[in-house]
Design an enzyme around this catalytic site. Structure first.
Site: not given
Ligand SMILES: *Cc1c(COP(=O)(O)O)cnc(C)c1O
Length: 398
Positions: A173, A101, A198, A49
């Site tokens: 982000d 998001y 992604k 962890r």
């Molecule tokens: C998908 C996404 C998230 C969340 O990520 P997860 O891996 O699904 O928890 C956050 N910000 C953006 C812009 C996203 O496309």
């Protein structure tokens, strides 16, 4: 290694081969605990962890790619984002992009609020609105650019400067761009966050989150929180993300070139009311985006008339998968009103331009001409408006 381009650094890092065996792949260290040689010298790792060698390879890799000094790998993008928000304390205030998001919106509203952390949603493209939203207790300005799903562009450098002048952090982000196209730490941001699910991993086969910073103080506090919450990414998933990263540059180059072609074609169709794509010179954020990024990316959105048109179109389209998520080798068509933004109330959605006719397309690696042909045949399946309206009106009358 930092003097090479990012395209080359994706393949030639400190982890290009295992120093013990020469293996040209980072070993998956499937261990929860580590033997300690002696009482006084516990060694680098004690418990997975707190630290794991495979995770360390990924964490160092994202730190290097974002031009940071320390990286963190989390169980998901939301784990990275929500753990980072725990850097705040009761009584603090956050200024955040209004078209953030959907999962981040939900966490801010339904979780942070309960812990006494307040927020103001703003149109981040409007610097005056950002400036007037900052309060004496504001500690963080939170950006997503391009935003999701209307692809609005925030000036990272200007907002970071404004935040810094007010003693606030700036978190970005960077999921839509990845470090291959945009590096917020170089533009003044303090922390960069990713859903590595992604583009970074890129194959629709792993859920993961990443963070990177160049500030030792922030890194130390985030490391403490990561260990406290235990929101870590497992060794196998770290390895999948590392493998995905090797092809990040060429995947994004191909998908972005296809997205530009597709966006252009869609603007020509009479049933498409609007196309959102930061690569258009007519996009209001185009010049800022060109300054701060190395490409328009592989995501675009377009507006059809209404929900009926979306239903007919998505039922007819054959190539893209119709799914939540984005940034994969296969094209993904999503319906924000029912998917990523389903947790946002309808009136909040509409305020942000996320109408019932809006679709988001994440362009994959298919031949763009095949995708265009598929969209054209699907658009032909949309029934004329008057026919549907008349039928609905008649039905209501009876
Ligand atoms: C998908 C996404 C998230 C969340 O990520 P997860 O891996 O699904 O928890 C956050 N910000 C953006 C812009 C996203 O496309």
């Amino acid at each position: 290694m930092t003097d090479h381009s990012l395209q080359t650094r994706l393949l030639h890092s400190d982890y290009k081969f295992d120093p013990h065996t020469g293996a040209v792949s980072v070993p998956i260290q499937q261990a929860s605990t580590f033997h300690q040689q002696d009482f006084d010298n516990p060694g680098t790792y004690d418990y997975s962890r707190s630290g794991n060698p495979t995770r360390k390879a990924l964490e160092d890799t994202i730190a290097g790619l974002e031009n940071g000094t320390e990286g963190f790998a989390f169980a998901s993008g939301m784990a990275a984002i929500s753990t980072s928000f725990m850097l705040l304390s009761q009584g603090d205030h956050v200024v955040i992009s209004e078209d953030v998001y959907g999962g981040t919106f939900r966490m801010i509203n339904d979780v942070l609020q309960r812990f006494g952390i307040d927020h103001t949603f703003v149109d981040m493209t409007d610097l005056h609105a950002v400036a007037t939203s900052i309060q004496p207790n504001t500690k963080l300005v939170y950006i997503e650019t391009p935003s999701n799903p209307t692809l609005k562009i925030t000036d990272i450098r200007a907002v970071s400067k404004l935040a810094k002048a007010n003693d606030c952090w700036t978190f970005v982000d960077n999921t839509f761009m990845t470090p291959a196209l945009q590096r917020p730490l170089e533009l003044g941001a303090d922390l960069v966050l990713h859903s590595a699910t992604k583009f970074i991993a890129g194959h629709s086969d792993v859920v993961a989150g990443l963070a990177a910073t160049h500030q030792p103080d922030l890194a130390e506090r985030l490391s403490f929180l990561q260990n406290s919450f235990g929101s870590i990414l497992g060794a196998h998933d770290c390895w999948l993300v590392l493998r995905g990263l090797k092809t990040l540059h060429c995947r994004l180059a191909q998908s972005s070139a296809s997205a530009a072609k597709i966006a252009e074609e869609l603007t020509k169709h009479p049933l498409i009311e609007e196309v959102f794509y930061p690569g258009f010179s007519s996009h209001p954020g185009n010049s800022i985006h060109s300054y701060q990024s190395e490409g328009a990316g592989a995501i675009l959105s377009f507006r059809l008339r209404d929900e009926d048109a979306v239903r007919q179109f998505t039922n007819a389209v054959e190539l893209p998968v119709y799914a939540v998520s984005l940034g994969a080798v296969e094209s993904i068509l999503s319906y924000p009103a029912r998917m990523s933004h389903a947790s946002m109330p309808k009136e909040e959605r509409e305020k942000r331009g996320i109408t019932d006719g809006l679709l988001r397309l994440s362009v994959g690696l298919e031949k763009p001409e095949d995708l265009i042909e598929d969209f054209q045949q699907a658009l032909k399946q949309i029934q004329p408006y008057s026919f549907l309206t008349n039928r609905r009106v008649n039905h209501e009358l009876t």
